[in-house]
Design an enzyme around this catalytic site. Structure first.
Site, PDB file in Angstrom:
ATOM      1  N   GLU A  65       0.780  -1.339  -0.224  1.00 24.67           N
ATOM      2  CA  GLU A  65      -0.134  -0.155  -0.058  1.00 24.67           C
ATOM      3  C   GLU A  65       0.979   1.420  -0.003  1.00 24.67           C
ATOM      4  OE1 GLU A  65      -3.482   1.636   2.889  1.00 24.67           O
ATOM      5  OE2 GLU A  65      -3.011  -0.510   3.011  1.00 24.67           O
ATOM      6  N   GLU A 144      27.341 -20.035   0.839  1.00 25.12           N
ATOM      7  CA  GLU A 144      26.757 -20.217  -0.471  1.00 25.12           C
ATOM      8  C   GLU A 144      27.041 -18.961  -1.446  1.00 25.12           C
ATOM      9  OE1 GLU A 144      22.620 -20.984   0.333  1.00 25.12           O
ATOM     10  OE2 GLU A 144      23.290 -22.251   1.987  1.00 25.12           O
ATOM     11  N   LYS A 146      25.513 -16.041  -3.618  1.00 21.30           N
ATOM     12  CA  LYS A 146      24.312 -15.360  -3.453  1.00 21.30           C
ATOM     13  C   LYS A 146      23.975 -14.949  -5.139  1.00 21.30           C
ATOM     14  CE  LYS A 146      22.687 -10.931  -1.532  1.00 21.30           C
ATOM     15  NZ  LYS A 146      21.790 -10.590  -2.795  1.00 21.30           N
TER      16      LYS A 146
HETATM   17  S1  IVH Z   1      18.970 -17.353   1.742  1.00 23.74           S
HETATM   18  C1  IVH Z   1      15.577 -15.764   5.059  1.00 23.74           C
HETATM   19  N1  IVH Z   1      20.552 -17.845  -0.015  1.00 23.74           N
HETATM   20  O1  IVH Z   1      19.300 -12.789  -1.789  1.00 23.74           O
HETATM   21  C2  IVH Z   1      16.264 -15.368   3.948  1.00 23.74           C
HETATM   22  N2  IVH Z   1      19.343 -16.057  -0.207  1.00 23.74           N
HETATM   23  O2  IVH Z   1      19.677 -10.200  -0.242  1.00 23.74           O
HETATM   24  C3  IVH Z   1      16.900 -16.737   3.174  1.00 23.74           C
HETATM   25  N3  IVH Z   1      19.747 -15.046  -2.356  1.00 23.74           N
HETATM   26  O3  IVH Z   1      16.528 -12.685  -0.240  1.00 23.74           O
HETATM   27  C4  IVH Z   1      17.571 -16.317   1.965  1.00 23.74           C
HETATM   28  N4  IVH Z   1      21.247 -16.368  -2.970  1.00 23.74           N
HETATM   29  O4  IVH Z   1      16.463 -13.429  -2.686  1.00 23.74           O
HETATM   30  C5  IVH Z   1      19.658 -17.123   0.404  1.00 23.74           C
HETATM   31  N5  IVH Z   1      22.172 -18.734  -1.628  1.00 23.74           N
HETATM   32  C6  IVH Z   1      21.482 -17.892  -1.274  1.00 23.74           C
HETATM   33  C7  IVH Z   1      20.810 -16.672  -2.003  1.00 23.74           C
HETATM   34  C8  IVH Z   1      19.773 -15.889  -1.471  1.00 23.74           C
HETATM   35  C9  IVH Z   1      20.605 -15.232  -3.431  1.00 23.74           C
HETATM   36  C10 IVH Z   1      18.821 -13.761  -2.416  1.00 23.74           C
HETATM   37  C11 IVH Z   1      17.390 -14.036  -1.638  1.00 23.74           C
HETATM   38  C12 IVH Z   1      17.547 -13.186  -0.545  1.00 23.74           C
HETATM   39  C13 IVH Z   1      18.598 -12.068  -1.171  1.00 23.74           C
HETATM   40  C14 IVH Z   1      19.022 -11.461   0.149  1.00 23.74           C
END
Ligand code: IVH
Length: 372
Positions: A65, A144, A146
């Protein structure tokens, strides 16, 4: 102007407006001057290709919103400053908004949060120190890549893919199930691992119902091909693979999604009474069931090992066929994750480390917005 230059400016404007919105609630947002209105017009002229990732970034800070209010306020300021000259862009924005409504909005069973960012190893150390304070020091980290795409939440029931939701505002997401079914590495049915023997208590290798979250991304090759086509068709190219992935996931015609070359990687399983002690075990099982899980991860026992992982991938990532923008570090033991819990916005059991090149860009773009 070169496309690359336009894209850079777009990113910059996006950050500037986000900054402004963080600073002022929509009802007390100060006016913009003519030059700023021109910039805003340029930004919104690409609204169709940036809308999805724009909103998902915004929703990290505001609910739906509020985001809509902010957009309405910006539009009215645009009209005030540019009069007739604003109309073409205003029409484009409202068209995109209408299209958006074609996806059903469904609630997330568990809130879909983002991660806190860190920018150097001392901040990762601080994250680790905070964790140690709560859970002691006999735990491990899952490190891991990102992935730089758009977040997705898949639900499997009795081994079948039944639902795929975007993050949306974290509470409610868009139902993009039909589109996700066109992504070639997402199985619609799980596969039984070799040697699995069903029993009365465990008739299937997977829980009756579980969610698995991950990232949908567009590999560089597919991104380049798509942008070449868009330029040929005199359409605005996508600024980056992340926007391209987010935009493609929201295509109205599901069949077109298949041609976009999207891929998925999954990194977070959720459900009631999952039979795992660690995140690593959950990901291993997911892989055995045929789900796409990256093997570019490592269980680390110390900050030194985390740093080594970061340094290694900061170089090696340049040879990956897809974009990454950092490393995610998670507490591996699920019971400890639960002990650590969440802040209002982020989990306390995981953190993102941003690669240096990405940091430079983020810093450059986060100069404080001086409103006219
Ligand atoms: S774990 C509770 N693992 O990056 C959050 N996120 O900036 C769990 N992302 O919201 C997310 N690679 O969209 C996780 N290996 C990875 C990831 C990852 C990319 C993204 C995801 C997250 C954002 C955070």
């Amino acid at each position: 102007m070169e496309n690359e230059e336009i894209n850079k400016q777009m990113e910059e404007l996006f950050r500037l407006f986000k900054k402004m919105m963080e600073k002022y609630p929509p009802d007390s947002m100060p006016g913009i001057d003519k030059a700023q209105a021109e910039q805003l017009k340029m930004m919104l002229s690409n609204y169709d290709s940036m809308k999805v990732s724009f909103s998902s970034d915004m929703f990290g800070f505001f609910d739906e919103e509020t985001t809509k209010k902010i957009l309405a306020k910006l539009i009215s300021q645009l009209r005030e400053q540019l009069g007739e000259d604003a109309e073409e862009v205003v029409e484009k924005v409202s068209l995109v908004e209408q299209k958006e409504k074609e996806f059903e909005q469904l609630p997330h069973r568990y809130p879909m949060l983002s991660l806190g960012n860190t920018y150097d190893i001392t901040e990762v150390q601080e994250f680790a120190d905070r964790a140690v304070k709560t859970i002691g020091n006999s735990f491990t980290y899952s490190c891991e890549l990102k992935f730089d795409g758009t977040a997705i939440c898949l639900t499997y029931e009795n081994g079948k893919l039944v639902k795929a939701l975007t993050r949306g505002d974290g509470k409610v997401g868009d139902d993009v199930t039909e589109n996700v079914k066109r992504i070639s590495n997402i199985p619609q049915e799980l596969k039984t691992p070799e040697g699995f023997i069903p029993t009365l208590t465990e008739p299937e290798p997977w829980p009756e119902q579980f969610e698995i979250r991950g990232e949908i991304y567009m590999p560089w090759a597919a991104f380049d091909r798509l942008n070449e086509e868009r330029i040929k068709d005199e359409e605005q190219p996508f600024a980056n693979p992340r926007n391209a992935a987010a935009g493609s996931l929201k295509l109205i015609n599901s069949k077109e999604v298949a041609n976009r070359g999207l891929e998925c990687t999954l990194y977070h399983m959720l459900g009631e009474n999952l039979p795992f002690q660690t995140h690593e075990q959950a990901l291993k099982a997911a892989k055995e069931w045929g789900l796409p899980v990256s093997d570019k991860r490592k269980i680390c026992k110390s900050i030194d090992e985390i740093e080594e992982f970061i340094t290694y991938w900061d170089t090696e990532r340049k040879d990956l066929p897809y974009a990454t923008d950092g490393i995610v570090i998670k507490v591996n033991e699920l019971a400890y994750q639960e002990d650590l819990g969440f802040t209002a916005k982020f989990p306390r059991w995981a953190v993102a480390y941003k690669f240096k090149a990405e940091q430079a860009l983020t810093r450059l773009l986060s100069i404080d917005y001086q409103v006219g």
